[in-house]
Design a protein around this motif. Structure first.
Motif, mmCIF file in Angstrom:
data_model
loop_
_atom_site.group_PDB
_atom_site.id
_atom_site.type_symbol
_atom_site.label_atom_id
_atom_site.label_comp_id
_atom_site.label_asym_id
_atom_site.label_seq_id
_atom_site.Cartn_x
_atom_site.Cartn_y
_atom_site.Cartn_z
ATOM 1 N N VAL A 146 22.945 -0.327 -28.317
ATOM 2 C CA VAL A 146 23.979 0.710 -28.218
ATOM 3 C C VAL A 146 24.618 0.973 -29.580
ATOM 4 C CG1 VAL A 146 24.431 0.226 -25.788
ATOM 5 C CG2 VAL A 146 25.783 -0.940 -27.536
ATOM 6 N N GLU A 147 24.687 -0.044 -30.421
ATOM 7 C CA GLU A 147 25.217 0.169 -31.767
ATOM 8 C C GLU A 147 24.276 1.054 -32.576
ATOM 9 O OE1 GLU A 147 25.911 -3.670 -33.436
ATOM 10 O OE2 GLU A 147 27.875 -3.909 -32.479
ATOM 11 N N ALA A 148 22.979 0.831 -32.402
ATOM 12 C CA ALA A 148 21.999 1.652 -33.119
ATOM 13 C C ALA A 148 21.959 3.070 -32.570
ATOM 14 C CB ALA A 148 20.612 1.012 -33.023
ATOM 15 N N GLY A 149 22.152 3.198 -31.256
ATOM 16 C CA GLY A 149 22.091 4.516 -30.632
ATOM 17 C C GLY A 149 23.330 5.358 -30.834
ATOM 18 N N GLY A 150 24.475 4.701 -30.998
ATOM 19 C CA GLY A 150 25.715 5.437 -31.222
ATOM 20 C C GLY A 150 26.019 6.417 -30.101
ATOM 21 N N GLY A 151 26.390 7.623 -30.482
ATOM 22 C CA GLY A 151 26.764 8.650 -29.514
ATOM 23 C C GLY A 151 25.624 9.126 -28.638
ATOM 24 N N HIS A 152 24.390 8.849 -29.051
ATOM 25 C CA HIS A 152 23.241 9.267 -28.249
ATOM 26 C C HIS A 152 23.140 8.478 -26.939
ATOM 27 C CE1 HIS A 152 21.545 11.825 -31.382
ATOM 28 N NE2 HIS A 152 21.798 10.867 -32.256
ATOM 29 N N CYS A 153 23.887 7.387 -26.835
ATOM 30 C CA CYS A 153 23.819 6.557 -25.627
ATOM 31 C C CYS A 153 24.512 7.212 -24.434
ATOM 32 C CB CYS A 153 24.459 5.192 -25.891
ATOM 33 S SG CYS A 153 23.555 4.165 -27.078
ATOM 34 N N ARG A 154 25.444 8.102 -24.700
ATOM 35 C CA ARG A 154 26.202 8.717 -23.604
ATOM 36 C C ARG A 154 25.268 9.465 -22.654
ATOM 37 N NH1 ARG A 154 31.327 9.678 -22.441
ATOM 38 N NH2 ARG A 154 31.949 8.708 -24.429
ATOM 39 N N GLY A 155 25.295 9.057 -21.390
ATOM 40 C CA GLY A 155 24.473 9.696 -20.375
ATOM 41 C C GLY A 155 23.006 9.309 -20.422
ATOM 42 N N ALA A 156 22.662 8.330 -21.254
ATOM 43 C CA ALA A 156 21.255 7.965 -21.439
ATOM 44 C C ALA A 156 20.798 6.919 -20.424
ATOM 45 C CB ALA A 156 21.041 7.438 -22.858
ATOM 46 N N THR A 157 19.501 6.668 -20.435
ATOM 47 C CA THR A 157 18.894 5.621 -19.604
ATOM 48 C C THR A 157 18.474 4.472 -20.504
ATOM 49 O OG1 THR A 157 18.072 7.164 -17.929
ATOM 50 C CG2 THR A 157 16.959 5.032 -18.095
ATOM 51 N N THR A 158 18.797 3.253 -20.103
ATOM 52 C CA THR A 158 18.373 2.082 -20.869
ATOM 53 C C THR A 158 17.427 1.243 -20.023
ATOM 54 O OG1 THR A 158 19.132 0.140 -22.114
ATOM 55 C CG2 THR A 158 20.327 0.660 -20.104
ATOM 56 N N HIS A 159 16.406 0.694 -20.678
ATOM 57 C CA HIS A 159 15.421 -0.143 -19.992
ATOM 58 C C HIS A 159 15.561 -1.578 -20.501
ATOM 59 C CE1 HIS A 159 13.756 3.901 -19.451
ATOM 60 N NE2 HIS A 159 13.113 3.422 -18.408
ATOM 61 N N LEU A 160 15.766 -2.507 -19.595
ATOM 62 C CA LEU A 160 15.915 -3.923 -19.928
ATOM 63 C C LEU A 160 14.761 -4.700 -19.313
ATOM 64 C CD1 LEU A 160 19.716 -4.308 -19.029
ATOM 65 C CD2 LEU A 160 18.726 -3.551 -21.204
ATOM 66 N N ASN A 161 14.085 -5.524 -20.118
ATOM 67 C CA ASN A 161 12.975 -6.288 -19.543
ATOM 68 C C ASN A 161 13.465 -7.370 -18.589
ATOM 69 O OD1 ASN A 161 13.307 -8.868 -21.116
ATOM 70 N ND2 ASN A 161 12.863 -7.502 -22.834
ATOM 71 N N MET A 162 14.755 -7.745 -18.719
ATOM 72 C CA MET A 162 15.338 -8.735 -17.818
ATOM 73 C C MET A 162 16.825 -8.458 -17.654
ATOM 74 S SD MET A 162 15.429 -12.902 -18.164
ATOM 75 C CE MET A 162 16.775 -12.865 -19.351
ATOM 76 N N GLU A 163 17.338 -8.771 -16.501
ATOM 77 C CA GLU A 163 18.774 -8.642 -16.254
ATOM 78 C C GLU A 163 19.548 -9.467 -17.277
ATOM 79 O OE1 GLU A 163 21.985 -9.768 -12.692
ATOM 80 O OE2 GLU A 163 19.889 -10.411 -12.574
ATOM 81 N N PRO A 164 20.597 -8.918 -17.872
ATOM 82 C CA PRO A 164 21.384 -9.684 -18.849
ATOM 83 C C PRO A 164 21.943 -10.956 -18.228
ATOM 84 C CG PRO A 164 21.974 -7.359 -18.921
ATOM 85 C CD PRO A 164 21.096 -7.546 -17.717
#
Length: 212
Positions: free
Chosen positions: A22-40
């Motif tokens: 999210v730090e790398a994505g900055g404002g582009h994260c708003r409304g985006a989809t994130t894929h996680l290989n495992m639940e945090p």
């Protein structure tokens, strides 16, 4: 925008992968989809990964597998859903042939942690080089390079994904290894030596902490 990735390294020397992303994505994260290989993991009540996704205004989270530890399983998924994020778990909320292949990849990349959770012993890798006639050193104890440059590079890469490197005292005395990842930019694991008599030479490369 190109995909933004975060990578979690051993021994927690870097922020959680979700925070990096999210730090790398900055404002582009708003409304985006994130894929996680495992639940945090919600270790010790640390909700930083979940908070990072919520604060970044991520809208949808796709989780590859639930956390392998029973006491952590489902915690982050419930926390994200309670904050209004749409969370999908592969194989549960999303199913297809492609999803099955994605799940296999998620299981593979998290294999060491899954092994630890199911067997309660660390995931260990035995590394050695052997000649075609089954030898790892000369009868005199003298050892020379048997493996190739490519395979040694592979070893450094493997070490960079490990928590620790374990060797015996004889290896330190005879081979005097550095036990480092050779400035490869990888994580530096803990170096562990198993010896009964503590006769390690004072000039051993083991004591060099410049790369640690």
């Amino acid at each position: 925008m190109s995909p933004v990735r975060g990578t979690c390294t051993p021994r927690a020397r870097s922020p959680p992968a979700e925070i990096q992303a999210v730090e790398a994505g900055g404002g582009h994260c708003r409304g985006a989809t994130t894929h996680l290989n495992m639940e945090p993991g919600d270790c010790h009540g640390d909700h930083t990964a979940v908070s990072a996704l919520v604060q970044a205004a991520i809208q949808r989270v796709v989780v590859g597998i639930r956390h392998p530890f029973q006491h952590l399983r489902g915690n982050s998924i419930r926390a994200l859903r309670s904050q209004g994020l749409h969370v999908e778990v592969l194989g549960e909320d999303v199913q297809s042939k492609i999803v099955e292949e994605a799940q296999k990849s998620c299981l593979l990349v998290n294999l060491p942690l899954i092994h630890r959770a199911t067997s309660r012993v660390p995931f260990s890798v035995l590394k050695y080089a052997m000649t075609l006639d089954g030898k790892i050193a000369a009868s005199s104890g003298h050892a020379a390079w048997i493996s190739s440059k490519m395979s040694r590079h592979r070893v450094f890469e493997l070490w960079g994904r490990s928590d620790a490197i374990v060797v015996g005292g004889n290896t330190i005395c005879r081979d005097n290894p550095l036990l480092t990842t050779r400035h490869g930019g990888w994580h530096m694991p803990i170096r562990i030596v198993m010896t009964q008599i503590l006769d390690l030479p004072v000039e051993a490369n083991l004591w060099d902490m410049s790369e640690v």
